[in-house]
Design a protein around this motif. Structure first.
Motif, PDB file in Angstrom:
ATOM      1  N   VAL A 496      36.588  38.847  54.202  1.00  0.00           N
ATOM      2  CA  VAL A 496      35.354  38.076  54.440  1.00  0.00           C
ATOM      3  C   VAL A 496      35.652  36.582  54.336  1.00  0.00           C
ATOM      4  N   LEU A 497      36.368  36.219  53.283  1.00  0.00           N
ATOM      5  CA  LEU A 497      36.651  34.796  53.055  1.00  0.00           C
ATOM      6  C   LEU A 497      37.655  34.262  54.075  1.00  0.00           C
ATOM      7  N   GLU A 498      38.578  35.116  54.480  1.00  0.00           N
ATOM      8  CA  GLU A 498      39.546  34.679  55.504  1.00  0.00           C
ATOM      9  C   GLU A 498      38.835  34.345  56.812  1.00  0.00           C
ATOM     10  N   SER A 499      37.921  35.229  57.229  1.00  0.00           N
ATOM     11  CA  SER A 499      37.195  34.960  58.481  1.00  0.00           C
ATOM     12  C   SER A 499      36.375  33.691  58.358  1.00  0.00           C
ATOM     13  N   ALA A 500      35.675  33.570  57.244  1.00  0.00           N
ATOM     14  CA  ALA A 500      34.803  32.399  57.084  1.00  0.00           C
ATOM     15  C   ALA A 500      35.633  31.119  57.021  1.00  0.00           C
ATOM     16  N   PRO A 509      35.132  25.090  49.080  1.00  0.00           N
ATOM     17  CA  PRO A 509      34.809  26.213  48.184  1.00  0.00           C
ATOM     18  C   PRO A 509      35.208  27.564  48.762  1.00  0.00           C
ATOM     19  N   LEU A 510      35.132  27.690  50.090  1.00  0.00           N
ATOM     20  CA  LEU A 510      35.557  28.951  50.712  1.00  0.00           C
ATOM     21  C   LEU A 510      37.049  29.173  50.479  1.00  0.00           C
ATOM     22  N   ALA A 511      37.820  28.108  50.695  1.00  0.00           N
ATOM     23  CA  ALA A 511      39.268  28.226  50.504  1.00  0.00           C
ATOM     24  C   ALA A 511      39.594  28.484  49.036  1.00  0.00           C
TER      25      ALA A 511
ATOM     26  N   SER B 267      30.145  25.736  41.401  1.00  0.00           N
ATOM     27  CA  SER B 267      31.313  26.584  41.653  1.00  0.00           C
ATOM     28  C   SER B 267      30.920  27.953  42.193  1.00  0.00           C
ATOM     29  N   VAL B 268      31.801  28.501  42.983  1.00  0.00           N
ATOM     30  CA  VAL B 268      31.651  29.905  43.385  1.00  0.00           C
ATOM     31  C   VAL B 268      32.046  30.793  42.196  1.00  0.00           C
TER      32      VAL B 268
END
Lengths: 586, 389
Positions: A496-500, A509-511, B267-268
């Motif tokens: 999920v995070l890789e696609s986003a 924050p995603l990375a 933060s996440v």
């Protein structure tokens, strides 16, 4: 000519547009700088068939009627230009908009402004028009770092007297202003310029406007100077002192205050809203200063008396009166007269409630709800979210079909950690707009906080299945990852995070979340790579998506207030009648 | 954290020492050490003698990889992932045009057999009544995992080179004096660094707003800070995790020094997530906490309510303690420089204990560590355990 500072700027139909200094090519285009249709038309048969099809109907109606008003600090001036070889006459219109108005609630990034010009000859014939979009890349906040936007446009006009009208609307907040000016073409010598306001201005020439001609006018000191500075300096200069009150003089005092209210409303009915607010601001302050114990009660009673009179005979006029009191409240807040600000806000609320219960037409309900949104925005600015919630609840009762209002209410409930109420509000938003991405995201997050992970995942599913490059996508992916982390399955978060991250490479924050998910899944080198990307990405992005998620819904509420303001301007005639009636009755 | 050590047979280890030196102008390689294989990022440091160099070039395997025009004559180069032979060369050029060079050939290694030896390390701070105890002997310290005493295989004390990551909160609440003071603290830390210490400076809010590479040059560490601005919300947990990952790539004793004035609002990750990272890292975490106005409240955000924020703050304190570091509360931003100095001094006085744990199960379970001292009244602080992955 002022210099153009370091703000990226893009004018619609950029070809031919010129900047006073520097070039458009140096500036990155704003993401939302979609051009608005522009064009000059001549001789359409009659109003209100305006050649401004993309303008909001209510604003187009205001432009057609030439009713001055609105909350944006703006000024208009025009000067005839020398006749061309072909003998056609033209004029240069100059519109100034203050940076303070543009920057209100601006989160940084692209700042869009829509400007419409309309020239109307005798008999109501539209002789010229244009409609442009301007986008400025500017930092966050009111202090944008420049004085304002100056827009210059050439209009071809037939000889004779025309009424020139300019309307500017800020894209994000919807705040607008309308100004009108008389002009005779060809002219007698142009008016002497009063001197341009100093400072750095973002200056835009509309397509088809000759930069050389403008420069020549400027050199000759004949460039129209609208001077927004004069408008901003029109704040009350002195406080009117009322004489000390004796018990026997109470009725006289009250009568004086009622007269003062009516005089202010007369100005308002004439489209002179700033002067009206300034007049009543002086009156309020003078009453309070003259009699600190009773002054507040007295101005409150005077206001109620006027409101009662209007409500009984001219209920349509209650809308402009309510918005006038809201403006007055803001003015008092600005000078830290909190008690007077509160009393004015209450008066605004009372006026709206009278209109809403009288009984209301569908349009009344819609406009009152929009005005309540505006009052809620004021409450948020002044740190009273609880009262803002009350106002929004009332607004949703009156006009329940607007998803953005339900979402705004949901955000306030989320901040207040009233999760059940927030879930209901988001549910109502989704009833009206089932595909609303922000509503789906909020529904998911609230469900997770309510310990319903399965429902949260279901809400996220459509967002993750149809990805978009927006802040919602980033937070949705993080929420999905959060569910996986909470389940103790970090590996489930990785795809999920890789696609986003691939879709939104600038979102740090995603990375960071991806680095964590990979680390916990045993992929150390993958974690290091994602961590490095988080550090790199962090130096590029603008408003963080998680910050955007928590933003108070000021923008949507201010947009709504703008709709109410436009509606109110169309009711100024009713207000004029009401004031006349009340004055006759005294 | 667990280290995989390869027991290896060193084969072709050849070394060419300093090149033939000119009488007056010469250069020598100080690091990497001769005969030691290299992998990944490697610090190359040269020493110029008998005159001043205009420039020093750094070559790897016949390729120019960098140059310095002023001391220190040091550069980090990437030698890649494979443990193969490398030719490292430094060339100094003097103002007169004279040249000197030195070359080192690092050996490759051939791995015949791989045995997992997860060396565990603990950095131990010893005090008595708040005063450092600096004369403990190896036989006075005991490491106990669960109920089993572990056999110490390494025991060091004193000034051991350090890799520190200075993590400064530059969110909006730090605007003005707090950020200035934080930067002053970083400068104080830089000024106190020993020649072999290395550090990285990271300023963060809800994103990284400024970062340097790891460097041994104190000036480089705190250069270009004049434009540092405080803005945005604060994502402490996310950036602490990133800092710990960054330190995983460094060698030797590692520490994160976090300076922040408030609660994490964006933060996440939460502190429980962080525990799973700190429990796999041997890095110490120090938290210099600005607490103007006394006890800090938990605050409230759209992401956490008051109780959750308060709980997260308490958990973060526990996490810091579990790493072997500590929280340093300062009442005023101006005290930041002193606090940074205190952290640096403490790091210099630590004992480093190493052991190969017995009875590992590799099941991800938590293995608590207890360090005991035979000497009375001595208080010890060190990491409290690790995950048995």
């Amino acid at each position: 000519m002022q210099r153009v500072a370091t703000f990226a700027l893009l004018l619609s139909l950029l070809a031919g547009a010129a900047l006073a200094q520097g070039g458009a090519a140096d500036f990155p285009p704003c993401a939302q700088a979609a051009p608005v249709a522009a064009g000059a038309e001549t001789s359409p048969p009659a109003l209100p068939a305006l050649p401004l099809a993309q303008l909001e109907p209510r604003l187009a109606a205001l432009l057609a009627r030439g009713v001055e008003g609105g909350s944006v600090t703006m000024a208009l001036a025009a000067a005839p230009l020398p006749a061309s070889a072909l003998g056609s006459a033209s004029a240069l219109a100059v519109v100034e908009i203050s940076a303070a108005s543009l920057g209100e609630g601006h989160p940084g990034g692209c700042l869009g402004v829509e400007i419409a010009l309309l020239a109307v000859a005798a008999g109501g014939r539209v002789v010229a028009s244009r409609h442009d979009g301007v986008a400025i890349e500017a930092p966050a906040g009111v202090a944008l770092g420049f004085e304002g936007l100056r827009y210059l446009a050439r209009l071809e006009l037939p000889p004779g007297e025309v009424s020139l009208r300019a309307l500017a609307r800020v894209e994000r907040t919807g705040a607008f202003a309308l100004r009108a000016s008389k002009l005779t073409v060809p002219a007698a010598p142009p008016p002497a310029a009063a001197g341009a306001r100093p400072g750095t201005w973002v200056e835009v020439l509309a397509p088809g406007t000759d930069a050389g001609q403008v420069a020549a006018l400027a050199a000759a000191g004949a460039l129209p100077a609208p001077l927004t500075g004069h408008l901003e300096a029109a704040a009350p200069a002195s406080v009117t002192r009322l004489p000390a009150t004796s018990p026997s003089a109470e009725l006289d005092e009250l009568a004086t205050l009622v007269d003062g209210h009516l005089a202010a409303l007369r100005l308002l009915a004439q489209g002179r809203s700033r002067e009206a607010v300034a007049a009543l601001e002086r009156l309020d302050a003078g009453a309070l200063e003259a009699d600190p114990d009773n002054g507040l009660g007295r101005v409150t009673r005077a206001g109620e008396r006027v409101l009662g009179g209007i409500a009984s005979r001219h209920r349509r006029a209650l809308l402009p009166v309510a918005l006038f009191f809201a403006d007055l409240s803001r003015a008092h807040h600005a000078t830290r007269r909190t008690a007077l600000a509160r009393r004015a806000a209450i008066a605004a609320e009372h006026a709206l409630e009278r209109l809403a219960s009288s009984p209301p037409t569908p349009e009344d309900r819609e406009l009152v709800a929009a005005a309540l949104d505006g009052l809620a925005a004021d409450d948020l600015r002044h740190g009273d979210p609880t009262h803002a919630i009350l106002l929004l609840v009332r607004a949703t009762e009156l006009d329940p079909a607007r998803a953005p209002r339900w979402l705004a209410l949901a955000v306030l409930y989320e901040w207040d950690w009233r999760l059940d109420a927030a879930a209901r509000a988001v549910g109502r938003a989704l009833e009206h707009e089932p595909g609303n991405r922000e509503a789906l995201l909020r529904a998911a997050r609230i469900a997770r906080l309510q310990a319903e992970p399965r429902r949260a995942a279901e809400r996220l599913e459509p967002l993750l299945a149809a990805p978009a490059r927006d802040w919602v996508q980033a937070v949705a992916a993080e929420e999905r990852a959060r569910l996986a982390f909470d389940e103790g399955r970090p590996e489930a978060a990785v795809p999920v995070l890789e696609s986003a991250s691939e879709l939104l490479p600038d979102e740090a924050p995603l990375a960071a979340a991806l680095a964590f998910a990979r680390f916990r899944s045993g992929d150390r080198s993958g974690a290091f790579a994602a961590a490095a990307r988080a550090a790199e990405a962090g130096q590029r992005g603008l408003v963080a998506p998680r910050r955007r998620y928590g933003e108070l819904p000021l923008a949507v509420l201010l947009r709504s207030r703008t709709a109410a303001e436009a509606g109110a301007l169309l009711r100024l005639e009713a207000l004029a009648l009401a004031v006349t009636d009340l004055e006759r009755g005294r | 954290m667990r280290r995989r050590l390869a027991l290896a047979l060193l084969l072709a280890a050849s070394f060419a020492g300093a090149a033939g030196a000119a009488p007056r102008f010469d250069i020598g390689l100080i690091e990497p050490a001769a005969g030691v294989p290299v992998i990944g990022p490697v610090r190359v440091t040269a020493e110029v003698r008998g005159g001043q160099a205009l420039t020093v070039e750094f070559w790897l395997d016949g390729r120019l990889v960098g140059a310095r025009d002023r001391p220190p004559w040091s550069l980090e180069i990437d030698t890649g992932e494979a443990i193969v032979e490398h030719r490292i060369r430094v060339v100094a050029v003097a103002a007169s045009g004279a040249r000197a060079e030195a070359e080192l050939i690092t050996p490759k290694i051939q791995i015949d057999e791989v045995v997992e030896l997860p060396l565990q390390q603990a950095y131990v701070t010893a005090t008595r009544g708040g005063t450092p105890v600096l004369d403990l002997r190896r036989d006075e310290l005991r490491v106990v995992e669960g109920e089993r005493e572990q056999k110490l295989v390494t025991f060091e004390r004193g000034d051991i080179p350090l890799a520190a990551l200075l993590l400064l909160d530059s969110s909006l609440s730090m605007r003005g004096k707090p950020l200035d003071a934080a930067l002053g603290g970083a400068r104080a830390f830089a000024a106190g660094m020993a020649p072999l210490d290395e550090a990285q400076l990271v300023l963060f809010s809800d994103r990284v707003v400024h970062r340097t590479d790891f460097t041994r040059d104190p000036d480089e560490l705190v250069a270009d800070l004049s434009g540092a601005l405080a803005r945005g919300g604060s994502a402490i947990h996310d950036h602490l995790m990133l800092a710990l990952l960054e330190l995983e790539k460094r060698q030797g004793r590692r520490a994160v020094v976090l300076l922040s004035d408030g609660v994490d609002v964006e933060s996440v990750l939460n502190v429980a997530d962080l525990e799973s990272v700190t429990g796999r890292s041997s890095a110490l975490v120090y938290w210099i906490r600005i607490r103007e106005g006394g006890e800090g409240a938990g605050g409230r955000s759209i992401w956490r309510d008051y109780a959750q924020h308060t709980a997260e703050l308490a958990s973060l304190e526990l996490l810091v303690a579990a790493s072997g570091g500590r929280v340093l509360d300062i009442a005023r931003p101006e005290e930041a420089a002193h606090a940074f100095g205190e952290v640096l001094a403490e790091l210099r006085r630590q004992y480093v204990l190493g052991w190969y744990p017995d009875g590992l199960r590799h099941d991800g379970s938590w293995r608590p560590i207890r360090i005991e001292c035979a000497r009375k009244d001595v208080e010890l602080r060190a990491r409290q355990g690790y995950f048995d992955d």
